[in-house]
Design a protein around this motif. Structure first.
Motif, PDB file in Angstrom:
ATOM      1  N   GLY A  70      43.341  60.896 141.395  1.00  0.00           N
ATOM      2  CA  GLY A  70      42.560  61.080 142.581  1.00  0.00           C
ATOM      3  C   GLY A  70      44.138  60.598 143.915  1.00  0.00           C
ATOM      4  O   GLY A  70      44.320  60.566 144.325  1.00  0.00           O
ATOM      5  N   LEU A  75      35.682  73.356 149.071  1.00  0.00           N
ATOM      6  CA  LEU A  75      35.078  72.002 148.988  1.00  0.00           C
ATOM      7  C   LEU A  75      33.631  71.925 149.752  1.00  0.00           C
ATOM      8  O   LEU A  75      33.260  71.136 149.328  1.00  0.00           O
ATOM      9  N   SER A  92      39.781  64.675 134.723  1.00  0.00           N
ATOM     10  CA  SER A  92      40.771  65.442 134.406  1.00  0.00           C
ATOM     11  C   SER A  92      40.256  67.197 133.186  1.00  0.00           C
ATOM     12  O   SER A  92      40.806  67.561 133.578  1.00  0.00           O
ATOM     13  N   ASN A 124      44.662  62.606 147.064  1.00  0.00           N
ATOM     14  CA  ASN A 124      43.769  63.397 146.963  1.00  0.00           C
ATOM     15  C   ASN A 124      42.287  62.160 147.098  1.00  0.00           C
ATOM     16  O   ASN A 124      41.724  63.002 147.699  1.00  0.00           O
ATOM     17  N   LEU A 161      39.419  64.337 142.270  1.00  0.00           N
ATOM     18  CA  LEU A 161      39.759  64.904 141.223  1.00  0.00           C
ATOM     19  C   LEU A 161      40.807  64.443 140.245  1.00  0.00           C
ATOM     20  O   LEU A 161      41.685  64.246 141.214  1.00  0.00           O
ATOM     21  N   GLY A 162      40.376  64.144 139.142  1.00  0.00           N
ATOM     22  CA  GLY A 162      40.820  63.205 138.439  1.00  0.00           C
ATOM     23  C   GLY A 162      40.800  61.840 138.440  1.00  0.00           C
ATOM     24  O   GLY A 162      40.169  61.325 139.359  1.00  0.00           O
ATOM     25  N   SER A 193      44.661  74.180 136.032  1.00  0.00           N
ATOM     26  CA  SER A 193      44.278  72.134 136.382  1.00  0.00           C
ATOM     27  C   SER A 193      44.993  72.082 137.092  1.00  0.00           C
ATOM     28  O   SER A 193      44.975  70.929 137.916  1.00  0.00           O
ATOM     29  N   LEU A 212      45.254  71.239 140.830  1.00  0.00           N
ATOM     30  CA  LEU A 212      44.438  70.124 141.115  1.00  0.00           C
ATOM     31  C   LEU A 212      45.402  68.898 140.617  1.00  0.00           C
ATOM     32  O   LEU A 212      44.677  68.246 141.454  1.00  0.00           O
ATOM     33  N   LEU A 213      45.102  68.999 140.147  1.00  0.00           N
ATOM     34  CA  LEU A 213      45.235  67.315 139.144  1.00  0.00           C
ATOM     35  C   LEU A 213      47.216  67.826 139.810  1.00  0.00           C
ATOM     36  O   LEU A 213      47.706  65.994 139.347  1.00  0.00           O
ATOM     37  N   LEU A 236      38.190  69.790 134.269  1.00  0.00           N
ATOM     38  CA  LEU A 236      39.146  70.455 134.446  1.00  0.00           C
ATOM     39  C   LEU A 236      39.398  71.389 134.293  1.00  0.00           C
ATOM     40  O   LEU A 236      40.280  72.347 133.688  1.00  0.00           O
ATOM     41  N   PRO A 280      33.879  61.556 141.410  1.00  0.00           N
ATOM     42  CA  PRO A 280      35.045  62.503 140.491  1.00  0.00           C
ATOM     43  C   PRO A 280      35.026  63.449 139.336  1.00  0.00           C
ATOM     44  O   PRO A 280      33.669  63.116 138.909  1.00  0.00           O
ATOM     45  N   MET A 281      35.654  64.169 139.741  1.00  0.00           N
ATOM     46  CA  MET A 281      35.566  65.065 138.900  1.00  0.00           C
ATOM     47  C   MET A 281      36.584  64.833 137.525  1.00  0.00           C
ATOM     48  O   MET A 281      37.869  65.131 138.203  1.00  0.00           O
TER      49      MET A 281
END
Length: 300
Positions: free
Chosen positions: A192, A177, A252, A231, A189-190, A263, A266-267, A255, A249-250
């Protein structure tokens, strides 16, 4: 005490070796590269390529942490096979070797992860909870634990460590990170909202050492701080510690496209609580995320 470690050259294994050497224990690490063990783990640690090289030397405990990193690359069929063999097949080899020994250790502490539960959503997960979603990570952890538990039939007491996200300045998920956050591109991420069960490396080592020295502990233990965070809060806190923004943000979808099935790691998340550790009397050094990250910040 003579302790045999698998995964002794990994993030947690290295720290355990340093800790137990300072206590005067005898350590042996089963490794594919035994010639590197002394340099990585400590000059007094013996590396062996084959379990048979240990001979019939008395053994008190086995710490089984070996396993290829689960989040290093997408889960292709080949990668899944490697993740499986590096955990389940290796543990089966360990059990087969134990069957041949006249003198057997009293204890096996075997690795697992909070991924055992699958994506828990908003549920609070204790060691009594059942798996929530039957995804690959959950299947992997369930099989790993079931294999390790077969050591009970050989007379060993078995402890299962369901580890959360380990905070360390020497590697692990936190190191991945750092670059985007330092480039001011960090963020949730997504959406969050997924829960992140974290643990400081000092507490991870401390709890394994704690369980090693108990006489009645067995079964699963959630190895995570008693205050999991979402997150989005994790990203905000890490950004504050690094003095960087954490607003990017990344999505969803991105990812899922980039990582495929992986993924889900992370999600999804787990609001895992260390109920059995607290009941056993273990005291965490770090229960606040900001304090844990501050402790590591000088080396991040």
């Amino acid at each position: 005490m003579h302790i045999l470690l698998t995964g002794g050259t990994g993030l947690i294994g290295r720290q355990l070796c340093q800790h137990w050497l300072s206590q005067g224990h005898t350590l042996t690490v089963w490794s594919r590269q035994p010639e590197k063990v002394a340099k990585i783990c400590g000059a007094q640690v013996r590396g062996i390529a084959r379990l048979e090289d240990l001979g019939q030397a008395p053994l008190d405990a086995i710490i089984n942490l070996a396993g290829a990193p689960i989040a290093d690359r997408p889960w292709t069929s080949r990668r899944k096979a490697l993740l499986w063999s590096s955990r389940i097949t290796l543990t089966e080899s360990l059990l087969a070797w134990l069957e041949t020994r006249e003198q057997k250790p009293a204890l096996l502490i075997s690795g697992s992860a909070v991924g055992w539960y699958g994506d828990g959503g908003e549920r609070e997960l204790t060691e009594e909870s059942a798996p929530v979603i039957d995804d690959f990570a959950s299947q992997l952890c369930i099989a790993w634990e079931e294999t390790a538990q077969r050591a009970e039939a050989l007379g060993l007491r078995v402890i299962l460590i369901r580890t959360g996200l380990v905070l360390s300045a020497d590697g692990g998920f936190l190191s991945r990170l750092l670059l985007p956050f330092k480039l001011a591109m960090g963020g949730p991420l997504g959406n969050g909202r997924q829960w992140m069960p974290w643990i400081h490396i000092k507490d991870q080592v401390g709890l394994i050492d704690f369980l090693l020295h108990q006489n009645t502990t067995s079964g699963p233990y959630n190895a995570c701080a008693p205050k999991p965070v979402r997150n989005s809060e994790f990203a905000k806190t890490l950004g504050a510690v690094l003095h960087r923004p954490a607003f990017m943000p990344m999505p969803s979808l991105a990812l899922k496209v980039c990582l495929g099935e992986m993924s889900l790691l992370l999600l999804g998340g787990q609001k895992a609580m260390p109920v059995r550790l607290l009941e056993a009397g273990f005291t965490f050094q770090f229960t606040d995320l900001r304090a844990a990250l501050d402790d590591l910040s000088s080396r991040l």
